[in-house]
Every structure is written in structure tokens, then in C-alpha cells.
Design a protein around this motif. Structure first.
Motif, PDB file in Angstrom:
ATOM      1  N   VAL A  58       5.837   4.915   2.239  1.00 19.43           N
ATOM      2  CA  VAL A  58       6.179   4.655   0.836  1.00 19.43           C
ATOM      3  C   VAL A  58       7.063   5.767   0.290  1.00 19.43           C
ATOM      4  N   GLY A  59       6.740   7.000   0.620  1.00 18.09           N
ATOM      5  CA  GLY A  59       7.547   8.124   0.157  1.00 18.09           C
ATOM      6  C   GLY A  59       8.979   8.069   0.671  1.00 18.09           C
ATOM      7  N   VAL A  60       9.137   7.748   1.943  1.00 23.18           N
ATOM      8  CA  VAL A  60      10.484   7.639   2.522  1.00 23.18           C
ATOM      9  C   VAL A  60      11.239   6.470   1.898  1.00 23.18           C
ATOM     10  N   PHE A  61      10.549   5.350   1.682  1.00 22.49           N
ATOM     11  CA  PHE A  61      11.199   4.199   1.054  1.00 22.49           C
ATOM     12  C   PHE A  61      11.728   4.555  -0.336  1.00 22.49           C
ATOM     13  N   VAL A  62      10.934   5.258  -1.108  1.00 23.17           N
ATOM     14  CA  VAL A  62      11.353   5.631  -2.460  1.00 23.17           C
ATOM     15  C   VAL A  62      12.500   6.637  -2.418  1.00 23.17           C
ATOM     16  N   LEU A  63      12.480   7.539  -1.457  1.00 23.34           N
ATOM     17  CA  LEU A  63      13.561   8.527  -1.352  1.00 23.34           C
ATOM     18  C   LEU A  63      14.862   7.906  -0.846  1.00 23.34           C
ATOM     19  N   VAL A  64      14.762   6.975   0.090  1.00 24.71           N
ATOM     20  CA  VAL A  64      15.956   6.374   0.677  1.00 24.71           C
ATOM     21  C   VAL A  64      16.571   5.330  -0.262  1.00 24.71           C
ATOM     22  N   CYS A  65      15.741   4.593  -0.956  1.00 25.23           N
ATOM     23  CA  CYS A  65      16.218   3.507  -1.822  1.00 25.23           C
ATOM     24  C   CYS A  65      15.801   3.713  -3.273  1.00 25.23           C
ATOM     25  N   PRO A  66      16.234   4.783  -3.916  1.00 21.70           N
ATOM     26  CA  PRO A  66      15.774   5.020  -5.294  1.00 21.70           C
ATOM     27  C   PRO A  66      16.396   4.041  -6.303  1.00 21.70           C
ATOM     28  N   ASP A  67      17.513   3.433  -5.947  1.00 20.92           N
ATOM     29  CA  ASP A  67      18.177   2.535  -6.887  1.00 20.92           C
ATOM     30  C   ASP A  67      17.541   1.153  -6.938  1.00 20.92           C
ATOM     31  N   LEU A  68      16.697   0.822  -5.974  1.00 20.44           N
ATOM     32  CA  LEU A  68      16.040  -0.485  -5.975  1.00 20.44           C
ATOM     33  C   LEU A  68      14.933  -0.576  -7.024  1.00 20.44           C
ATOM     34  N   LEU A  69      14.387   0.552  -7.396  1.00 19.63           N
ATOM     35  CA  LEU A  69      13.265   0.579  -8.321  1.00 19.63           C
ATOM     36  C   LEU A  69      13.637   1.328  -9.596  1.00 19.63           C
ATOM     37  N   SER A  70      12.898   1.059 -10.646  1.00 18.46           N
ATOM     38  CA  SER A  70      13.108   1.785 -11.896  1.00 18.46           C
ATOM     39  C   SER A  70      12.639   3.229 -11.726  1.00 18.46           C
ATOM     40  N   PRO A  71      13.072   4.127 -12.579  1.00 17.91           N
ATOM     41  CA  PRO A  71      12.615   5.521 -12.459  1.00 17.91           C
ATOM     42  C   PRO A  71      11.096   5.669 -12.561  1.00 17.91           C
ATOM     43  N   LEU A 128       8.819   3.420 -11.608  1.00 17.80           N
ATOM     44  CA  LEU A 128       8.269   2.985 -10.323  1.00 17.80           C
ATOM     45  C   LEU A 128       8.523   4.030  -9.244  1.00 17.80           C
ATOM     46  N   THR A 129       9.714   4.591  -9.238  1.00 20.07           N
ATOM     47  CA  THR A 129      10.069   5.592  -8.239  1.00 20.07           C
ATOM     48  C   THR A 129       9.150   6.804  -8.333  1.00 20.07           C
ATOM     49  N   GLN A 130       8.757   7.160  -9.533  1.00 20.97           N
ATOM     50  CA  GLN A 130       7.910   8.333  -9.721  1.00 20.97           C
ATOM     51  C   GLN A 130       6.448   8.044  -9.407  1.00 20.97           C
ATOM     52  N   ASN A 131       5.942   6.869  -9.757  1.00 23.20           N
ATOM     53  CA  ASN A 131       4.503   6.613  -9.668  1.00 23.20           C
ATOM     54  C   ASN A 131       4.057   5.731  -8.508  1.00 23.20           C
ATOM     55  N   LEU A 132       4.952   4.932  -7.930  1.00 19.74           N
ATOM     56  CA  LEU A 132       4.545   4.053  -6.833  1.00 19.74           C
ATOM     57  C   LEU A 132       4.007   4.822  -5.625  1.00 19.74           C
ATOM     58  N   PRO A 133       4.618   5.940  -5.213  1.00 16.28           N
ATOM     59  CA  PRO A 133       4.029   6.677  -4.086  1.00 16.28           C
ATOM     60  C   PRO A 133       2.617   7.184  -4.371  1.00 16.28           C
TER      61      PRO A 133
END
Length: 192
Positions: free
Chosen positions: A84-97, A99-104
């Protein structure tokens, strides 16, 4: 809460003898709080659903890695967190800020539920449900315990205990029904 109490007292005589008043009022009040809760965080229902799904899937995927693929509980939880952490780092534009901060955090915390032993809980549905309960607990407590250690693990433990209580509740309901059947049987035997 005050509104719920006023409604209950105000309708007490109107619906006398009708079952389910408390449950209906509680359900409606929970719905009101839920939608108020979503607007409080200024995130849409889509994002909230993504968090709930992320929590449930993370818990089930961790359990799958732990039990079915024999990866061990710590390795399985770590793998989910890293993915999940790598997904958020690699694709930060797919999610809102937000989501990017709290989903992991949500997914990693929910992965603690998947670390449960298969001897204690082996139902994927209950494990996924525990992940959803964890997500709800996380959103309700994260602002209060900011900076304290152990919050994710404690919330995961509470969510798992909620799911573990379902078989006990079901058993009590069956026992209660059996007790009613015995009373009815005794009454019918006494009348004959």
C-alpha cells in the motif's frame, strides 16, 4: 443524543407495544451521525467507501498471506503495509491528498487483524468485517490519540473482539429461542 432521547420519550405512548423502537431510533441516529461525520471530514462518500473497502481487503489479504501462503503473521502484515505504501508513493495522482495521507495508515492498521490465528478466527467474512470496524474506529479515535503509540494495534484488537462476539450473540439467541420452545411445550403439555 438529546434529540434521540426526546424522540424516544415523545413517542413512548404512541408506539406502546410495538417492538423495535429503540433499534429504529438508534439506526436512524447512526445514519444522521454517519452523514454528519462524512461532511465533518469534508470527504465524499466515495472516499469513505474506499477507506472501508481498503480496511476490509487489507485484513483479508493479510490473513490469506498468513494462513494460506504460510508467510507468518508479521511478514504478511508487513507485506500489505509495503504494498500500500509503495502504491501511494508511485501513484500519488490517482488518489486525493487525504486518501494519499491516510490510506496507508488504515490499510496497515487493518492488516493487524489479518495476523489473527486461524484457530481463533478463520472466517474471511468476519475478518473483512473486522477490517471495516477497524476503519470506523480509526476515524473516530485518530484525532483524540494523535501522538500516542499503540493506537492502530488497540483499534485492531477492539475490532477483532467485536467480530469474535458474533458467535456468542448468535448462541445466546438460539438458547433464548430454545427456552421459548420449552415453555411453549410445557404449556401445551399442561393443557392436554
Amino acid at each position: 443524543m438529546l434529540l434521540l432521547g426526546v424522540l424516544l420519550v415523545g413517542t413512548k405512548d404512541t408506539f406502546h407495544g410495538v417492538g423495535g423502537k429503540l433499534g429504529d431510533f438508534s439506526f436512524c441516529w447512526c445514519c444522521v451521525c454517519f452523514f454528519n461525520y462524512i461532511s465533518y471530514f469534508s470527504m465524499g462518500i466515495e472516499q469513505y467507501i474506499l477507506f472501508l473497502v481498503g480496511g476490509g481487503v487489507s485484513a483479508m489479504f493479510t490473513f490469506f498471506l498468513h494462513v494460506d501462503l504460510n508467510q507468518g503473521p508479521v511478514r504478511a502484515s508487513s507485506l500489505v503495509g509495503v504494498l500500500v505504501g509503495v502504491f501511494v508513493l508511485v501513484c500519488p495522482d490517482l488518489l486525493s491528498p487525504y486518501l494519499t495521507q491516510n490510506l496507508p495508515l488504515v490499510c496497515f492498521g487493518a492488516s493487524f487483524i489479518g495476523m489473527v490465528s486461524s484457530k481463533v478466527l478463520s472466517n474471511y467474512f468476519l475478518i473483512g468485517f473486522s477490517g471495516i470496524v477497524f476503519t470506523i474506529i480509526f476515524f473516530n479515535t485518530s484525532s483524540f490519540f494523535n501522538g500516542f503509540g499503540g493506537g492502530l494495534g488497540s483499534a485492531a484488537c477492539i475490532a477483532l473482539l467485536v467480530s469474535l462476539s458474533f458467535p456468542l450473540i448468535r448462541k445466546q439467541r438460539k438458547l433464548h429461542k430454545r427456552g421459548l420452545q420449552i415453555k411453549r411445550y410445557r404449556k401445551s403439555k399442561g393443557n392436554n
